[in-house]
Motif scaffolding. Sequence first.
Motif, PDB file in Angstrom:
ATOM      1  N   GLY A   1       0.833  -1.196   0.000  1.00 29.87           N
ATOM      2  CA  GLY A   1       0.000   0.000   0.000  1.00 29.87           C
ATOM      3  C   GLY A   1       0.863   1.238   0.000  1.00 29.87           C
ATOM      4  O   GLY A   1       2.063   1.169  -0.291  1.00 29.87           O
ATOM      5  N   PRO A   2       0.303   2.405   0.336  1.00 33.53           N
ATOM      6  CA  PRO A   2       1.076   3.651   0.341  1.00 33.53           C
ATOM      7  C   PRO A   2       2.306   3.549   1.237  1.00 33.53           C
ATOM      8  O   PRO A   2       2.214   3.196   2.409  1.00 33.53           O
ATOM      9  CB  PRO A   2       0.074   4.676   0.894  1.00 33.53           C
ATOM     10  N   GLY A   3       3.464   3.810   0.654  1.00 36.99           N
ATOM     11  CA  GLY A   3       4.703   3.783   1.421  1.00 36.99           C
ATOM     12  C   GLY A   3       5.326   2.413   1.558  1.00 36.99           C
ATOM     13  O   GLY A   3       6.438   2.287   2.079  1.00 36.99           O
ATOM     14  N   HIS A   4       4.650   1.365   1.127  1.00 35.55           N
ATOM     15  CA  HIS A   4       5.234   0.023   1.240  1.00 35.55           C
ATOM     16  C   HIS A   4       4.808  -0.845   0.054  1.00 35.55           C
ATOM     17  O   HIS A   4       4.125  -1.835   0.201  1.00 35.55           O
ATOM     18  CB  HIS A   4       4.882  -0.644   2.576  1.00 35.55           C
ATOM     19  N   GLY A   5       5.213  -0.409  -1.131  1.00 37.98           N
ATOM     20  CA  GLY A   5       4.950  -1.206  -2.326  1.00 37.98           C
ATOM     21  C   GLY A   5       3.734  -0.762  -3.103  1.00 37.98           C
ATOM     22  O   GLY A   5       3.086  -1.580  -3.753  1.00 37.98           O
ATOM     23  N   GLU A   6       3.406   0.544  -3.052  1.00 39.53           N
ATOM     24  CA  GLU A   6       2.197   1.002  -3.737  1.00 39.53           C
ATOM     25  C   GLU A   6       2.289   0.815  -5.253  1.00 39.53           C
ATOM     26  O   GLU A   6       1.262   0.689  -5.930  1.00 39.53           O
ATOM     27  CB  GLU A   6       1.931   2.475  -3.414  1.00 39.53           C
ATOM     28  N   ASP A   7       3.525   0.743  -5.814  1.00 43.61           N
ATOM     29  CA  ASP A   7       3.647   0.492  -7.244  1.00 43.61           C
ATOM     30  C   ASP A   7       3.132  -0.899  -7.607  1.00 43.61           C
ATOM     31  O   ASP A   7       2.617  -1.116  -8.709  1.00 43.61           O
ATOM     32  CB  ASP A   7       5.108   0.647  -7.681  1.00 43.61           C
ATOM     33  N   LEU A   8       3.238  -1.851  -6.668  1.00 42.51           N
ATOM     34  CA  LEU A   8       2.760  -3.205  -6.916  1.00 42.51           C
ATOM     35  C   LEU A   8       1.239  -3.271  -6.934  1.00 42.51           C
ATOM     36  O   LEU A   8       0.651  -4.126  -7.606  1.00 42.51           O
ATOM     37  CB  LEU A   8       3.312  -4.169  -5.867  1.00 42.51           C
ATOM     38  N   VAL A   9       0.591  -2.376  -6.195  1.00 44.62           N
ATOM     39  CA  VAL A   9      -0.869  -2.338  -6.190  1.00 44.62           C
ATOM     40  C   VAL A   9      -1.374  -2.049  -7.599  1.00 44.62           C
ATOM     41  O   VAL A   9      -2.316  -2.692  -8.083  1.00 44.62           O
ATOM     42  CB  VAL A   9      -1.398  -1.276  -5.193  1.00 44.62           C
ATOM     43  N   ALA A  10      -0.746  -1.085  -8.262  1.00 43.25           N
ATOM     44  CA  ALA A  10      -1.164  -0.738  -9.621  1.00 43.25           C
ATOM     45  C   ALA A  10      -0.926  -1.898 -10.592  1.00 43.25           C
ATOM     46  O   ALA A  10      -1.712  -2.109 -11.515  1.00 43.25           O
ATOM     47  CB  ALA A  10      -0.417   0.507 -10.084  1.00 43.25           C
ATOM     48  N   GLN A  11       0.158  -2.655 -10.376  1.00 37.85           N
ATOM     49  CA  GLN A  11       0.450  -3.783 -11.271  1.00 37.85           C
ATOM     50  C   GLN A  11      -0.532  -4.935 -11.081  1.00 37.85           C
ATOM     51  O   GLN A  11      -0.819  -5.672 -12.017  1.00 37.85           O
ATOM     52  CB  GLN A  11       1.867  -4.312 -11.014  1.00 37.85           C
ATOM     53  N   ALA A  12      -1.045  -5.086  -9.871  1.00 39.13           N
ATOM     54  CA  ALA A  12      -1.827  -6.278  -9.529  1.00 39.13           C
ATOM     55  C   ALA A  12      -3.275  -6.215  -9.987  1.00 39.13           C
ATOM     56  O   ALA A  12      -3.960  -7.248  -9.993  1.00 39.13           O
ATOM     57  CB  ALA A  12      -1.783  -6.508  -8.019  1.00 39.13           C
TER      58      ALA A  12
END
Length: 364
Positions: free
Chosen positions: A114-125
């Motif tokens: 989530g925000p601050g801990h892998g938020e770029d992965l949220v968009a990929q998933a």
Amino acid sequence: MSAPDPHAQIQELRQQLQSLLEAAHDNERKLDRFDALERRLMAVSSMEELVTLLLVECRDDFGLDAAELWLLDPEGELRRALPTLPMAKAPRLLEHHGPLKDIFGAVRTTRLVGPGHGEDLVAQAFEPGAGMRSAALLPLIRQGLLIGSLHFGARDPERYDAVSGTKFLDRLCAIAAIAIESMLNRERLRRAGMTDGLTGVHNRRYFDHRSLIEFSQAVRHRYPLACLFLDVDHFKAVNDRHGHQVGDEVLRQVGGLILRSLRTGDLAARYGGEEFVVLLPRTDLAGAREVAERIRALVQDAPFVTPEGGTLSATLSAGLAMLPAGAVSFAELLTAADRALYAAKRAGRNRTVAHGDDTGAAAA
């Protein structure tokens, strides 16, 4: 320095106890939901039921905003099977491990992002524009192999915090991976029982069963049903000149060309030897002739690659028949298509002949 207020201390302890009790009750409710989900996962009887459970019912039961299932499918076996299933939401099928490596890297464990801990992965998933702010990304592993991933998404950025425990989720992804592998194996066995092992089209047994259903539906709903008989020309000469291994390769490639020419809902089967049969529901004579000619032209133009790396050419003849008005059995349609095929052979091969054609020699 004033002495602590015993009443305030007791009140604070009561509040702490109440918070602990509420957390315990919440965990108990979660455990009950996860336990019920696990039991249902172990009891599913079809891929459709499994996918619906993971992507629709999980989302509703756990108050999720999104759920995604990614499955590795390098051989395309799921891609061939799943389009025929009436699922509310379909999984994403992956041709290679790349997208999974982007998410899990070398550490194949549940990730809360989530925000601050892998938020770029949220968009990929999730699908673009889904608006997810936090997510639980669950790797699906069987026998040491990563076979896919399950993604739970939330618009609440604090729903999945990086410091939260993942015990329930870890157990869920382990059970889900077992259920998915079981369904994949069951689907492989099912397809093996109805698919010709050489050509990839359906076998005669499956065709005999499915054709009666298509016949019944066409008669009941009064829609057209076309049948094609397709036969590779001079196939015995191919075997005699090049050997049975080359002949088998020609049949395999012809089966692939036939499948490429059909719509979802059409039926192709190997009827025997070098002969194939195709059923085209809701297709009139002109449309069926177009399909037959498309297949014939593809075969005529294809350079058939032999196991040794050489090439040879081949052609096929097609017989076409439409379900006659007032037909009382499917055998009438099959017989008419078979007669049209022999008319095409007599007229010189590498052509399509429809039952009832005056000349017996449609376009060559």
